[in-house]
Design a protein around this motif. Structure first.
Motif, PDB file in Angstrom:
ATOM      1  N   VAL A 132      -6.046  -2.495  -7.319  1.00  0.00           N
ATOM      2  CA  VAL A 132      -5.800  -3.853  -6.533  1.00  0.00           C
ATOM      3  C   VAL A 132      -6.777  -4.099  -5.247  1.00  0.00           C
ATOM      4  CG1 VAL A 132      -3.858  -4.303  -4.857  1.00  0.00           C
ATOM      5  CG2 VAL A 132      -3.306  -3.516  -7.031  1.00  0.00           C
ATOM      6  N   GLN A 148       0.700  -1.705 -10.447  1.00  0.00           N
ATOM      7  CA  GLN A 148      -0.734  -1.668 -10.811  1.00  0.00           C
ATOM      8  C   GLN A 148      -1.302  -0.445  -9.956  1.00  0.00           C
ATOM      9  OE1 GLN A 148      -3.066  -5.109 -10.205  1.00  0.00           O
ATOM     10  NE2 GLN A 148      -1.405  -6.300 -10.550  1.00  0.00           N
ATOM     11  N   ALA A 152      -1.058  -5.019  -1.227  1.00  0.00           N
ATOM     12  CA  ALA A 152      -1.815  -5.967  -1.816  1.00  0.00           C
ATOM     13  C   ALA A 152      -2.423  -7.123  -0.820  1.00  0.00           C
ATOM     14  CB  ALA A 152      -0.882  -6.618  -2.973  1.00  0.00           C
ATOM     15  N   SER A 161       9.422  -6.085  -3.018  1.00  0.00           N
ATOM     16  CA  SER A 161       9.946  -6.578  -4.400  1.00  0.00           C
ATOM     17  C   SER A 161       9.514  -7.612  -4.740  1.00  0.00           C
ATOM     18  CB  SER A 161      11.513  -6.325  -4.195  1.00  0.00           C
ATOM     19  OG  SER A 161      11.804  -5.259  -3.501  1.00  0.00           O
ATOM     20  N   GLY A 162       8.930  -7.980  -5.965  1.00  0.00           N
ATOM     21  CA  GLY A 162       8.718  -8.930  -6.689  1.00  0.00           C
ATOM     22  C   GLY A 162       7.261  -9.390  -6.711  1.00  0.00           C
ATOM     23  N   ALA A 163       6.513  -8.551  -5.795  1.00  0.00           N
ATOM     24  CA  ALA A 163       5.106  -8.720  -5.601  1.00  0.00           C
ATOM     25  C   ALA A 163       4.368  -8.557  -7.086  1.00  0.00           C
ATOM     26  CB  ALA A 163       4.487  -7.767  -4.701  1.00  0.00           C
ATOM     27  N   SER A 164       3.130  -9.241  -7.385  1.00  0.00           N
ATOM     28  CA  SER A 164       2.495  -9.115  -8.616  1.00  0.00           C
ATOM     29  C   SER A 164       1.866  -7.806  -8.556  1.00  0.00           C
ATOM     30  CB  SER A 164       1.810 -10.416  -8.993  1.00  0.00           C
ATOM     31  OG  SER A 164       0.873 -10.436  -7.843  1.00  0.00           O
ATOM     32  N   ALA A 165       1.516  -7.146  -7.681  1.00  0.00           N
ATOM     33  CA  ALA A 165       0.974  -5.841  -7.679  1.00  0.00           C
ATOM     34  C   ALA A 165       1.613  -4.693  -8.099  1.00  0.00           C
ATOM     35  CB  ALA A 165       0.237  -5.642  -6.413  1.00  0.00           C
ATOM     36  N   ASP A 194       7.512  -0.384  -4.982  1.00  0.00           N
ATOM     37  CA  ASP A 194       8.488  -0.974  -3.693  1.00  0.00           C
ATOM     38  C   ASP A 194       9.590   0.048  -3.568  1.00  0.00           C
ATOM     39  OD1 ASP A 194      10.144  -0.999  -6.162  1.00  0.00           O
ATOM     40  OD2 ASP A 194      10.712  -3.050  -5.895  1.00  0.00           O
ATOM     41  N   GLU A 206       4.431  -2.351  -1.829  1.00  0.00           N
ATOM     42  CA  GLU A 206       4.604  -3.865  -1.604  1.00  0.00           C
ATOM     43  C   GLU A 206       6.143  -4.145  -1.852  1.00  0.00           C
ATOM     44  OE1 GLU A 206       3.415  -6.943  -1.208  1.00  0.00           O
ATOM     45  OE2 GLU A 206       1.312  -6.105  -0.535  1.00  0.00           O
TER      46      GLU A 206
END
Ligand code: NAD
Length: 267
Positions: free
Chosen positions: A47, A42, A9, A35-39, A59, A33
């Motif tokens: 993206v 998706q 991302a 851990s916790g990434a908004s992508a 992740d 990505e």
């Protein structure tokens, strides 16, 4: 060649996904990505601003490395250290564009090169690597009457300085002069600095706007100055270089390689 992108991302992550979808002979097989990434979850194509590619961002780096022939990594030094270990386990190609890596970070990834094919460069573009080769020659030809200064400018979001490319160019100048950059570099100047020591290599950093990457190396001598420079106009030059590196490394023995090796510029 099945390629995965970590840091999918990010600015370079998007450029890599777009370049993979444009080029023949390579296919996106995974996108990672943190851990916790908004992508997460998706589609990697979406993206990156493309049509869906059927590759979800995850992740679970371990599974992605296991399935890939090569992994393209433009993330952070801490992430790259962990990814090099996964590349060693998977015995795949690991192309490392991440900058800001300390000597300790580089030492930490070195054992992975016993099992994986690592290609690491602070700049993956053909033009900058050619510039470094020219800087090496100029520094060897011009003696210490010529002061060497490396000037760079990047966008306001960049978090490390000097840029990996500025350091790569400083290294090339130091090699040409046959000196150790660590002993002779001046990274900042402020206040009463005294006169410039003969033979030092100076760095100056500018940050602002959306500049993708401008670098100049000045050789300032008595009554004349030589300037060698490069201007990046699009991140695609780094993405395409990274893919070229992955394709080149595919049939090589395990080891830690540079873009000079990929582009045949090693002297
Ligand atoms: P960016 O911040 O836009 O992207 C980095 C991405 O990595 C982010 O999306 C972040 O969430 C992700 N990331 C961080 N830790 C992670 C982890 N543990 N697992 C998975 N993803 C993780 O930055 P950018 O502008 O794309 O640049 C990335 C790096 O590439 C920087 O070091 C930059 O200097 C370097 N860079 C190198 C070249 C080159 O040619 N070598 C060219 C451009 C940029």
């Amino acid at each position: 060649m099945h390629l995965a992108v970590v840091g999918a991302a990010g600015r370079m992550g998007g450029a890599l996904i777009r370049a993979i979808s444009e080029l023949d002979g390579v296919e996106l097989c995974g996108a990672v990505e943190r851990s916790g990434a908004s992508a997460l979850g998706q589609d990697a194509g979406v993206v990156a601003g493309l049509q869906p590619l059927g590759v979800p961002v995850t992740d679970d780096a371990l599974s992605v490395f296991a399935a890939a022939d090569g992994v393209l990594d433009f993330t952070t030094p801490a992430a790259t250290r962990a990814f090099a270990e996964l590349a060693a386990q998977a015995r795949c190609v690991h192309v490392i564009g991440t900058t800001g890596m300390s000597e300790e970070d580089v030492a930490a990834i070195r054992p992975a090169a016993r099992h994986a094919r690592l290609v690491k460069s602070g700049n993956m573009s053909l033009g900058v690597n050619l510039l470094a080769a020219l800087v090496r020659r100029a520094a060897a030809a011009l003696d210490e009457d010529f002061d060497i200064e490396v000037l760079e400018m990047h966008h306001r979001h960049k978090v490390d300085a000097p840029s990996g490319t500025a350091l790569l160019l400083g290294e090339a100048a130091a090699e040409g002069r046959d000196i150790d950059l660590g002993d002779r570099s001046v990274r900042t100047r402020d206040g009463i600095t005294g006169e410039r020591p003969r033979g030092d290599i100076g760095f100056a950093t500018l940050r602002g706007g959306s500049v993708i990457g401008d670098h100049s190396v000045l050789f300032a001598g008595p009554l004349e100055t030589v300037t060698l420079s490069h201007h990046a106009q699009d991140r695609q030059i780094f993405a395409r270089g990274a893919i070229k590196a992955a394709l080149w490394a595919r049939d090589k023995a395990p080891g830690l390689y540079s873009m000079d090796d990929v582009l045949g510029l090693s002297d």
